[in-house]
Design a protein around this motif. Structure first.
Motif, short mmCIF file in Angstrom:
data_model
loop_
_atom_site.label_atom_id
_atom_site.label_comp_id
_atom_site.label_asym_id
_atom_site.label_seq_id
_atom_site.Cartn_x
_atom_site.Cartn_y
_atom_site.Cartn_z
N TYR A 9 -41.81 -28.48 55.66
CA TYR A 9 -40.62 -28.31 56.49
C TYR A 9 -41.02 -28.11 57.96
O TYR A 9 -40.41 -28.72 58.86
CB TYR A 9 -39.83 -27.10 56.00
CG TYR A 9 -38.62 -26.78 56.85
CD1 TYR A 9 -37.46 -27.53 56.74
CD2 TYR A 9 -38.65 -25.72 57.76
CE1 TYR A 9 -36.35 -27.25 57.52
CE2 TYR A 9 -37.54 -25.42 58.54
CZ TYR A 9 -36.40 -26.19 58.41
OH TYR A 9 -35.30 -25.91 59.19
N VAL A 45 -39.38 -34.51 53.20
CA VAL A 45 -39.04 -35.56 52.24
C VAL A 45 -40.16 -35.79 51.23
O VAL A 45 -39.92 -36.27 50.12
CB VAL A 45 -38.69 -36.86 52.99
CG1 VAL A 45 -39.94 -37.46 53.63
CG2 VAL A 45 -38.03 -37.87 52.04
N MET A 54 -32.23 -33.18 51.50
CA MET A 54 -32.82 -32.40 52.58
C MET A 54 -32.00 -31.14 52.87
O MET A 54 -32.55 -30.06 53.10
CB MET A 54 -32.92 -33.24 53.87
CG MET A 54 -33.79 -34.49 53.77
SD MET A 54 -35.46 -34.14 53.22
CE MET A 54 -35.37 -34.66 51.51
#
Length: 627
Positions: free
Chosen positions: A548, A554, A572
């Motif tokens: 992150y 992803v 997400m």
């Protein structure tokens, strides 16, 4: 301009509160004697909308109660971000005007809970309750079942006790069979010329007869503690009310003939029953009272002889469950955990159930068993595993539970069914778990903390609807405490750092565990997995945070799950919610009610800023056992 608008908004809110809460109380009316009051611990998010909705429901309730012979009313506003569900009920011996005055007094008195999303107030003559989610089928709940005894005694108290016990027993049996779930009855006290026993029983009108019966049996078991030395007593449950006295609190012409509604023993042992108003003297009445007292006691069945009130569940025999599981054969074993084994069972009526056989040798087995019965029997929610029955014979402790054909969630994440869940199903599972936890945390005035939320404790039905299971470690959180300090029990990797290190337990411990489960659902990896990138020793949470921070989140998505661009954006967002649930300190985490709003994309919820959490030391040695 901004200050002027702020002042106008505050004035509007104050005016709204005035409409709801400042009706003149009728303090001279005996029926407005306050018995119990409680508030939820969840603040409303949009106070202005909430109060407006509460206004609308209160007006509707008052209109309904103003109609002649209307003693029960419900109303709700559920079409916006602050849903409100309200229920009110009056005792049926009251006049319409007294009922409305009692409601007005309740609406005034409950104002101390105005910033919370739930409250309940019980008076002698009526009760009022509001919540942010439906509760029409609730009857009993640990911590909400109260008994209130006067200090006064009656002359000839032992005779009064025997007489009253028989009358209350009859009311607990007859009332669930009466339309409207209400009965008032009297009977002369044996050996006196002037003393009469007065009693009523009442259930809310939205529950089933069986639920009313269970509630009143619990009330009867509680109120009997008063009859030994008090001439007046009351039992207050979520869905029912029972009261007795040696002085009249309703008129003699308001009694009800309960005889036709009593279920007596079968075959040759016919019992003559006390009616709503009974005459007669001497040994015949004494004999009848003794028989009815025995009968009432025999109707109360609780596992292990404890005080647990089991709702809509059955006491199974060990022989029947042994047969249904083919002698607990390995071919029927569904799983095994620290507290016992779970088997598939086919009962005589061909119903398929799951039987959890607790390990008696485990020091916490008995406590875990009683915990599960106490908790699951009171809970009814589509995302919480339901209790069907139990067995407690000698050293054999068994729970009979709903059977979940698809087994546990972990089978679909890293077991033999890995890769079969698309994003839609994973999201629905996440949302279902959140709703189940929100129900545990806020639906009841006594908060329930599960303490062991993990993928193996999430079961899936035929349609992949999730149900939270295994309440052996669950416990109540006191209303007046934001957290309690206790010995750690649970599963490392899923547990919040403040609980692992310091034993600080709150509902936010479940929120943390839920965040970890989200990461497992999205990544398809166990939370204790390592070697994500070469020789890394990071566990799942730390790995997710590094991705992150480096804007590569992803890469966390399970490679077996094909997602389109729109779904990827949604994934997400859910990952960010998971990371928000793992924030430290615990105060930074949202409540599960707020998580449900976030997952549902509710526009009323404001986004929060993420900060890196305190990561738990997974290698620390901690004794895991029963508290």
């Amino acid at each position: 301009m901004t200050r002027w608008w702020s002042l106008r908004w505050r004035m509007a809110v104050v005016a709204t509160v005035f409409i709801v809460f400042l009706t003149n109380p009728v303090r001279s009316q005996p029926q407005t004697n306050v018995l119990t009051q409680s508030c939820s611990q969840v603040n409303v998010i949009n106070f202005q909308i909430f109060i407006s909705n509460l206004n609308d429901t209160y007006r509707d309730i008052r209109r309904q109660l103003s109609n002649n012979n209307t003693y029960f009313a419900t109303s709700n506003v559920a079409s916006n971000s602050e849903p409100v569900y309200v229920m009110a009920q009056c005792r049926k011996y009251m006049s319409t005007s007294d009922c409305v005055r009692c409601f007005d007094f309740a609406a005034s008195s409950i104002r101390s809970c105005s910033t919370f999303n739930g409250a309940r107030l019980v008076l002698d003559g009526c009760f009022l309750r509001y919540e942010s989610s439906p509760f029409n089928d609730q009857t009993t709940l640990p911590g909400e079942n109260k008994v209130l005894c006067d200090n006064s005694t009656s002359s000839g108290q032992s005779v009064f006790e025997t007489t009253m016990d028989g009358l209350l027993s009859n009311l607990s049996i007859a009332t669930p069979n009466i339309n409207g779930f209400y009965a008032a009855a009297t009977t002369p006290v044996v050996g006196t010329n002037t003393t009469t026993a007065y009693a009523i029983a009442q259930c809310v009108e939205t529950v089933t007869p069986d639920s009313c019966k269970s509630c009143l049996q619990a009330a009867y078991a509680n109120i009997r503690s008063c009859t030994t030395d008090a001439s007046n007593g009351r039992a207050v449950n979520l869905g029912c009310f029972m009261r007795y006295s040696n002085t009249a609190f309703f008129r003699n012409n308001q009694t009800f003939d309960i005889a036709p509604f009593l279920r007596v023993g079968s075959s040759s042992n016919k019992v003559v029953i006390i009616k709503g108003v009974v005459g007669g003297v001497g040994g015949v009445i004494i004999l009848l009272i003794v028989i009815l007292w025995w009968y009432g006691r025999s109707k109360r069945t609780t596992p292990g002889g404890g005080a647990t009130e089991v709702k809509d569940s059955k006491d199974y025999s060990y022989i029947d469950l042994k047969k249904a599981t083919n002698d607990f054969g390995d071919e029927n074993k569904l799983g095994e955990g620290g507290f016992g084994e779970v088997y598939k069972a086919i009962l005589d009526d061909n119903k398929v159930v799951a039987v959890k056989k607790l390990k008696v040798g485990h020091t916490g087995a008995k406590t875990g068993f009683e915990n599960e019965i106490l908790l699951i029997s009171q809970i009814r929610h589509r995302n919480l595993l339901g209790l069907l029955g139990w067995c407690s014979e000698g050293s054999n402790l068994l729970l009979v539970l709903e059977y979940m054909p698809n087994g546990s969630l972990e089978r679909f994440l890293w077991g033999e069914r890995k890769g079969t869940l698309n994003w839609r199903k994973r999201y629905d599972i996440i949302l279902g778990i959140a709703r189940g936890l929100a129900h545990l945390h806020k639906e009841f005035h006594v908060k329930i903390v599960h303490r062991d939320i993990k993928s193996s404790n999430i079961l899936l039905d035929d349609d992949f609807h999730p149900k939270i299971a295994d309440f052996g470690l669950a416990r109540f959180q006191p209303e007046d405490q934001s957290q309690v300090i206790t010995k750690f029990v649970g599963t490392l990797g899923y547990t919040a750092p403040e609980y692992v290190r310091y034993g600080a337990l709150s509902d936010k411990v479940d929120t943390f565990s839920f965040g970890i489960v989200i990461l497992e659902i999205i990544s398809g990896r166990r939370c204790t997995n390592e070697n994500f990138d070469g020789p890394s020793t990071d566990h799942l949470l730390e790995h997710a945070w590094k991705l992150y921070e480096n804007q590569k989140i992803v890469m966390l998505v399970d490679e077996t799950m094909n997602v389109n661009p729109d779904e990827e954006k949604h994934v997400m967002k859910i990952i960010e919610i998971a990371l928000l649930c793992t924030q430290s300190p615990a105060s930074k985490r949202p409540t599960m009610s707020e998580v449900v709003l976030m997952l549902s994309n509710d526009p009323s919820y404001e986004e929060r800023q993420l900060t890196r959490p305190t990561l738990p030391d997974q290698n620390r040695r901690i004794h895991i056992g029963s508290s």
